[in-house]
Design a protein around this motif. Structure first.
Motif, PDB file in Angstrom:
ATOM      1  N   ARG A   1      -1.992 -14.566  -0.197  1.00 47.10           N
ATOM      2  CA  ARG A   1      -3.296 -14.164  -0.748  1.00 47.10           C
ATOM      3  C   ARG A   1      -3.997 -13.185   0.189  1.00 47.10           C
ATOM      4  O   ARG A   1      -4.592 -12.191  -0.259  1.00 47.10           O
ATOM      5  N   GLY A   2      -3.929 -13.455   1.499  1.00 48.34           N
ATOM      6  CA  GLY A   2      -4.572 -12.571   2.463  1.00 48.34           C
ATOM      7  C   GLY A   2      -3.962 -11.183   2.442  1.00 48.34           C
ATOM      8  O   GLY A   2      -4.686 -10.179   2.482  1.00 48.34           O
ATOM      9  N   ALA A   3      -2.608 -11.113   2.371  1.00 45.73           N
ATOM     10  CA  ALA A   3      -1.944  -9.814   2.324  1.00 45.73           C
ATOM     11  C   ALA A   3      -2.360  -9.032   1.087  1.00 45.73           C
ATOM     12  O   ALA A   3      -2.621  -7.821   1.148  1.00 45.73           O
ATOM     13  N   TYR A   4      -2.432  -9.723  -0.044  1.00 47.04           N
ATOM     14  CA  TYR A   4      -2.844  -9.043  -1.279  1.00 47.04           C
ATOM     15  C   TYR A   4      -4.315  -8.608  -1.201  1.00 47.04           C
ATOM     16  O   TYR A   4      -4.678  -7.535  -1.689  1.00 47.04           O
ATOM     17  N   SER A   5      -5.162  -9.428  -0.581  1.00 44.87           N
ATOM     18  CA  SER A   5      -6.581  -9.064  -0.435  1.00 44.87           C
ATOM     19  C   SER A   5      -6.733  -7.821   0.434  1.00 44.87           C
ATOM     20  O   SER A   5      -7.502  -6.910   0.103  1.00 44.87           O
ATOM     21  N   TYR A   6      -5.978  -7.777   1.564  1.00 45.15           N
ATOM     22  CA  TYR A   6      -6.032  -6.598   2.430  1.00 45.15           C
ATOM     23  C   TYR A   6      -5.538  -5.360   1.678  1.00 45.15           C
ATOM     24  O   TYR A   6      -6.089  -4.255   1.826  1.00 45.15           O
ATOM     25  N   PHE A   7      -4.481  -5.544   0.881  1.00 39.72           N
ATOM     26  CA  PHE A   7      -3.945  -4.429   0.086  1.00 39.72           C
ATOM     27  C   PHE A   7      -4.995  -3.923  -0.903  1.00 39.72           C
ATOM     28  O   PHE A   7      -5.174  -2.711  -1.062  1.00 39.72           O
ATOM     29  N   SER A   8      -5.703  -4.825  -1.550  1.00 41.08           N
ATOM     30  CA  SER A   8      -6.741  -4.425  -2.513  1.00 41.08           C
ATOM     31  C   SER A   8      -7.858  -3.652  -1.831  1.00 41.08           C
ATOM     32  O   SER A   8      -8.346  -2.645  -2.357  1.00 41.08           O
ATOM     33  N   ILE A   9      -8.244  -4.107  -0.634  1.00 38.88           N
ATOM     34  CA  ILE A   9      -9.302  -3.410   0.106  1.00 38.88           C
ATOM     35  C   ILE A   9      -8.861  -1.994   0.475  1.00 38.88           C
ATOM     36  O   ILE A   9      -9.606  -1.017   0.298  1.00 38.88           O
ATOM     37  N   LEU A  10      -7.618  -1.874   0.992  1.00 34.27           N
ATOM     38  CA  LEU A  10      -7.112  -0.555   1.372  1.00 34.27           C
ATOM     39  C   LEU A  10      -7.000   0.361   0.165  1.00 34.27           C
ATOM     40  O   LEU A  10      -7.341   1.548   0.220  1.00 34.27           O
ATOM     41  N   ARG A  11      -6.512  -0.189  -0.941  1.00 38.93           N
ATOM     42  CA  ARG A  11      -6.335   0.635  -2.128  1.00 38.93           C
ATOM     43  C   ARG A  11      -7.679   1.111  -2.668  1.00 38.93           C
ATOM     44  O   ARG A  11      -7.826   2.292  -3.036  1.00 38.93           O
ATOM     45  N   ASN A  12      -8.657   0.225  -2.710  1.00 41.01           N
ATOM     46  CA  ASN A  12      -9.981   0.612  -3.188  1.00 41.01           C
ATOM     47  C   ASN A  12     -10.628   1.652  -2.272  1.00 41.01           C
ATOM     48  O   ASN A  12     -11.280   2.598  -2.743  1.00 41.01           O
ATOM     49  N   ALA A  13     -10.412   1.457  -0.945  1.00 39.35           N
ATOM     50  CA  ALA A  13     -10.955   2.423   0.000  1.00 39.35           C
ATOM     51  C   ALA A  13     -10.304   3.798  -0.192  1.00 39.35           C
ATOM     52  O   ALA A  13     -10.966   4.839  -0.127  1.00 39.35           O
ATOM     53  N   GLY A  14      -8.985   3.794  -0.468  1.00 34.87           N
ATOM     54  CA  GLY A  14      -8.292   5.041  -0.695  1.00 34.87           C
ATOM     55  C   GLY A  14      -8.755   5.739  -1.967  1.00 34.87           C
ATOM     56  O   GLY A  14      -8.927   6.966  -2.000  1.00 34.87           O
ATOM     57  N   LEU A  15      -8.977   4.956  -3.028  1.00 30.73           N
ATOM     58  CA  LEU A  15      -9.464   5.526  -4.281  1.00 30.73           C
ATOM     59  C   LEU A  15     -10.859   6.106  -4.133  1.00 30.73           C
ATOM     60  O   LEU A  15     -11.177   7.173  -4.667  1.00 30.73           O
ATOM     61  N   GLU A  16     -11.711   5.411  -3.375  1.00 28.66           N
ATOM     62  CA  GLU A  16     -13.090   5.902  -3.143  1.00 28.66           C
ATOM     63  C   GLU A  16     -13.081   7.208  -2.364  1.00 28.66           C
ATOM     64  O   GLU A  16     -13.854   8.127  -2.657  1.00 28.66           O
ATOM     65  N   SER A  17     -12.205   7.298  -1.359  1.00 29.76           N
ATOM     66  CA  SER A  17     -12.133   8.528  -0.573  1.00 29.76           C
ATOM     67  C   SER A  17     -11.633   9.695  -1.414  1.00 29.76           C
ATOM     68  O   SER A  17     -12.084  10.836  -1.259  1.00 29.76           O
ATOM     69  N   GLU A  18     -10.701   9.409  -2.351  1.00 34.91           N
ATOM     70  CA  GLU A  18     -10.204  10.473  -3.236  1.00 34.91           C
ATOM     71  C   GLU A  18     -11.313  10.934  -4.184  1.00 34.91           C
ATOM     72  O   GLU A  18     -11.439  12.131  -4.445  1.00 34.91           O
ATOM     73  N   ASP A  19     -12.083   9.993  -4.694  1.00 35.20           N
ATOM     74  CA  ASP A  19     -13.202  10.362  -5.587  1.00 35.20           C
ATOM     75  C   ASP A  19     -14.247  11.190  -4.849  1.00 35.20           C
ATOM     76  O   ASP A  19     -14.830  12.124  -5.411  1.00 35.20           O
ATOM     77  N   THR A  20     -14.460  10.851  -3.578  1.00 27.78           N
ATOM     78  CA  THR A  20     -15.442  11.595  -2.776  1.00 27.78           C
ATOM     79  C   THR A  20     -14.998  13.033  -2.551  1.00 27.78           C
ATOM     80  O   THR A  20     -15.781  13.980  -2.635  1.00 27.78           O
ATOM     81  N   ASN A  21     -13.700  13.174  -2.267  1.00 28.33           N
ATOM     82  CA  ASN A  21     -13.180  14.522  -2.037  1.00 28.33           C
ATOM     83  C   ASN A  21     -13.147  15.327  -3.332  1.00 28.33           C
ATOM     84  O   ASN A  21     -13.290  16.545  -3.324  1.00 28.33           O
TER      85      ASN A  21
ATOM     86  N   TYR B   1       0.839  -1.211   0.000  1.00 31.59           N
ATOM     87  CA  TYR B   1       0.000   0.000   0.000  1.00 31.59           C
ATOM     88  C   TYR B   1       0.870   1.256   0.000  1.00 31.59           C
ATOM     89  O   TYR B   1       0.524   2.254  -0.646  1.00 31.59           O
ATOM     90  N   ALA B   2       2.006   1.192   0.714  1.00 29.04           N
ATOM     91  CA  ALA B   2       2.909   2.347   0.736  1.00 29.04           C
ATOM     92  C   ALA B   2       3.479   2.614  -0.645  1.00 29.04           C
ATOM     93  O   ALA B   2       3.654   3.778  -1.054  1.00 29.04           O
ATOM     94  N   ILE B   3       3.776   1.564  -1.391  1.00 33.30           N
ATOM     95  CA  ILE B   3       4.276   1.744  -2.766  1.00 33.30           C
ATOM     96  C   ILE B   3       3.194   2.334  -3.664  1.00 33.30           C
ATOM     97  O   ILE B   3       3.451   3.222  -4.483  1.00 33.30           O
ATOM     98  N   ALA B   4       1.964   1.830  -3.509  1.00 33.60           N
ATOM     99  CA  ALA B   4       0.878   2.260  -4.396  1.00 33.60           C
ATOM    100  C   ALA B   4       0.364   3.654  -4.046  1.00 33.60           C
ATOM    101  O   ALA B   4       0.085   4.463  -4.941  1.00 33.60           O
ATOM    102  N   ALA B   5       0.233   3.949  -2.759  1.00 31.98           N
ATOM    103  CA  ALA B   5      -0.393   5.207  -2.342  1.00 31.98           C
ATOM    104  C   ALA B   5       0.614   6.338  -2.151  1.00 31.98           C
ATOM    105  O   ALA B   5       0.275   7.503  -2.328  1.00 31.98           O
TER     106      ALA B   5
END
Length: 427
Positions: free
Chosen positions: A407-427, A314-318
Motif C-alpha cells: 500500500r505504501g509503495a502504491y501511495s508513493y507512486f500515486s503522489i509522484l504521478r500526480n506531481a508529475g501530471l501537475e508539473s506537465e500542466d504547469t508547463n 512510476y517508470a512504467i507510467a511516466a
C-alpha cells in the motif's frame, strides 16, 4: 577470528531433505565446508572473494547510475538491478559474517528433526514430505524468473558477440548517445564506468551469474529454516493433541500402556510434559537465532524494495519503456514482492503455529490426568500464550506489514504521478 572447525558442517547434514540443495549451494559458494571436504581453507577463501565481488558489482552499477541517464525508461532496469544487488550485497555480507550461526543452526536442525522423527508414524512422514515438496515449489518459483532473465541476457550477448560484434563492443558510441547497449550491458553497464574487456564484458557476465544463483538461493534457504519451525510446531501440536506416549519408546505399545502401573503412568505423563517444554524452548531459541540472522538484510529489503517498487511503477507510467524493459521490470517486481512475501508470510505461520500449541495442550485428555500433571499442563498453556513475533530490527514480520509495504509503495507512486501530471500542466 573464525576458526575452521566452526565452519564445518557434518557430511550427513548435507543429505537432510529440508536443506540439502541450499547447503550444497552454500558450500559451492565457499560460505561453509563439509567435514570430509578437501582444501577447506581454499574453499572458504572463495567465499570471501564471492562476497567481495558482489559488493564490487554493486558499486560499479551505482557509479554508472550517479552519472545519470538520458531518460527514465533507459535507467529503470539499471536502477532496479542496482538496488536489488545492494539488497543482496547486504544479505551476502551478513551471511558471510554470521557463518558460524548458520552452521550452528543447520546442524541443530538436522539433529533435532532426526531425533524428533526417530519414532514416527505415517501422518508425520506425510507432513515432512509435504514440507519438502512445498520448499521445492518455492525454490522453483524463485529460481525460474531469475534463470529465464539470465538466459535471455546471455543468449542475446553471446549471439551478438559472435555474429554482430559491432553492436557489442561499442562503448564509445553508447557514451556519445549514438548507440544503445545490448541487454546485458543495459543491466550491468560496467563498460561505461571502465571501458575494459575484463571489467566491461566478463565482469557483466559474472555479475549476472551472481544474481541468477545467489539471490534465489539465499532467500529460499531462509524460507527452509522458517518452514522447519512451522513443521516442528505442527508435529509437536499433533503429539500433544493425540497424547501418544508410544512416541517416547518403541517398547510402549498399546497393550503395554494399558498394563502400566499408576507410578509408571505418572512417569510417562511427566515425560510428555518435559517433551513439550523442551521442544518449545528449542523452537524459541531457534526462532531467536533465525531472527538475529535475518534482521539486518530483511530490514534493508523492507526499505529498499518498498521504494524500488514505487519507482518501477512510476517508470512504467511516466516513461516509454520497450517490450524488453517491460519484461525485466515485471520480473523485478515479481522477485522483490515474492521475497518480501516469503519472509512475512512464513513469520505469520510461525506466530500462528505457536498460538496453536496452547490448543494442542487443551485438546489432550488432561482432565483424566493426576492433579500434578494438570497443573503442569496449565503452566505450559500459559507459556504457550506468549506471542512469538519475529522482527527485522523494529519492523514486525507478518502479513499486515507486507500489505502495508505494498500500500505504501502504491501511495508513493500515486503522489509522484500526480506531481508529475501537475508539473506537465504547469508547463
Amino acid at each position: 577470528m573464525v576458526k575452521l572447525q566452526d565452519l564445518q558442517v557434518p557430511e550427513e547434514v548435507f543429505e537432510n531433505s529440508l536443506i540439502s540443495l541450499h547447503l550444497k549451494c552454500m558450500r559451492t559458494y565457499g560460505y561453509i565446508v563439509s567435514s570430509q571436504q578437501r582444501n577447506k581453507r581454499l574453499n572458504l577463501r572463495k567465499g570471501a572473494i564471492f562476497t567481495a565481488s558482489f559488493a564490487v558489482c554493486c558499486c560499479l552499477i551505482f557509479i554508472k547510475i550517479s552519472k545519470g541517464f538520458a531518460s527514465l525508461a533507459d535507467g529503470a532496469t539499471s536502477c532496479a538491478t542496482a538496488f536489488l544487488y545492494l539488497s543482496t550485497s547486504i544479505a551476502t555480507a551478513n551471511a558471510f559474517f554470521q557463518r558460524t550461526r548458520v552452521v550452528r543452526m543447520v546442524t541443530f536442525l538436522h539433529e533435532d528433526i532426526t531425533e524428533l522423527l526417530r519414532i514416527t508414524d505415517a501422518v508425520e512422514e506425510m507432513m515432512l514430505s509435504k514440507t519438502v515438496k512445498y520448499l521445492r515449489i518455492i525454490t522453483i518459483l524463485m529460481w525460474t524468473p531469475s534463470v529465464i532473465a539470465g538466459f535471455i541476457a546471455y543468449i542475446d550477448c553471446f549471439y551478438r558477440s559472435v555474429f554482430m560484434p559491432e553492436t557489442v563492443f561499442n562503448i564509445p558510441e553508447v557514451l556519445n548517445g549514438t548507440a544503445q547497449p545490448i541487454l546485458l550491458f543495459q543491466l550491468f553497464p560496467f563498460g561505461e564506468v571502465y571501458d575494459n574487456f575484463i571489467v566491461g564484458y566478463l565482469g557483466a557476465c559474472y555479475a549476472l551469474f551472481l544474481g541468477i544463483t545467489a539471490i534465489p538461493c539465499w532467500h529460499t534457504f531462509v524460507c527452509c529454516l522458517m518452514k522447519y519451525i512451522v513443521l516442528k510446531y505442527a508435529i509437536v501440536h499433533k503429539r500433544l493433541k493425540e497424547y501418544d506416549l508410544a512416541k517416547f519408546s518403541q517398547e510402549l505399545n498399546p497393550e503395554k500402556l494399558r498394563t502400566l502401573s499408576e507410578k509408571d503412568l505418572l512417569y510417562w505423563h511427566t515425560k510428555m510434559c518435559e517433551f513439550c517444554v523442551t521442544h518449545q524452548l528449542k523452537l524459541r531459541w531457534f526462532t531467536g537465532e533465525l531472527q538475529s540472522l535475518i534482521r539486518i538484510p530483511v530490514f534493508s529489503d523492507f526499505i529498499i524494495f518498498s521504494v524500488l517498487i514505487c519507482f518501477l511503477f512510476y517508470a512504467i507510467a511516466a516513461g516509454n519503456p520497450s517490450n524488453m524493459d517491460y519484461f525485466f521490470i515485471a520480473i523485478y517486481l515479481f522477485v522483490m514482492s515474492f521475497i518480501l512475501w516469503l519472509y512475512h508470510w512464513h513469520a505469520t505461520l510461525i506466530a500462528e503455529s505457536n498460538d496453536e500449541l496452547c490448543m494442542g495442550l487443551y485438546s489432550s485428555p488432561w482432565h483424566k490426568f493426576p492433579i500434578s500433571i494438570q497443573k503442569n499442563i496449565r503452566l505450559m498453556m500459559m507459556e504457550s500464550n506468549t506471542p512469538l513475533i519475529m522482527k527485522a530490527i523494529f519492523v514486525e514480520l507478518n502479513l499486515k506489514t507486507f500489505i502495508d509495504v505494498v500500500r505504501g509503495a502504491y501511495s508513493y507512486f500515486s503522489i509522484l504521478r500526480n506531481a508529475g501530471l501537475e508539473s506537465e500542466d504547469t508547463n
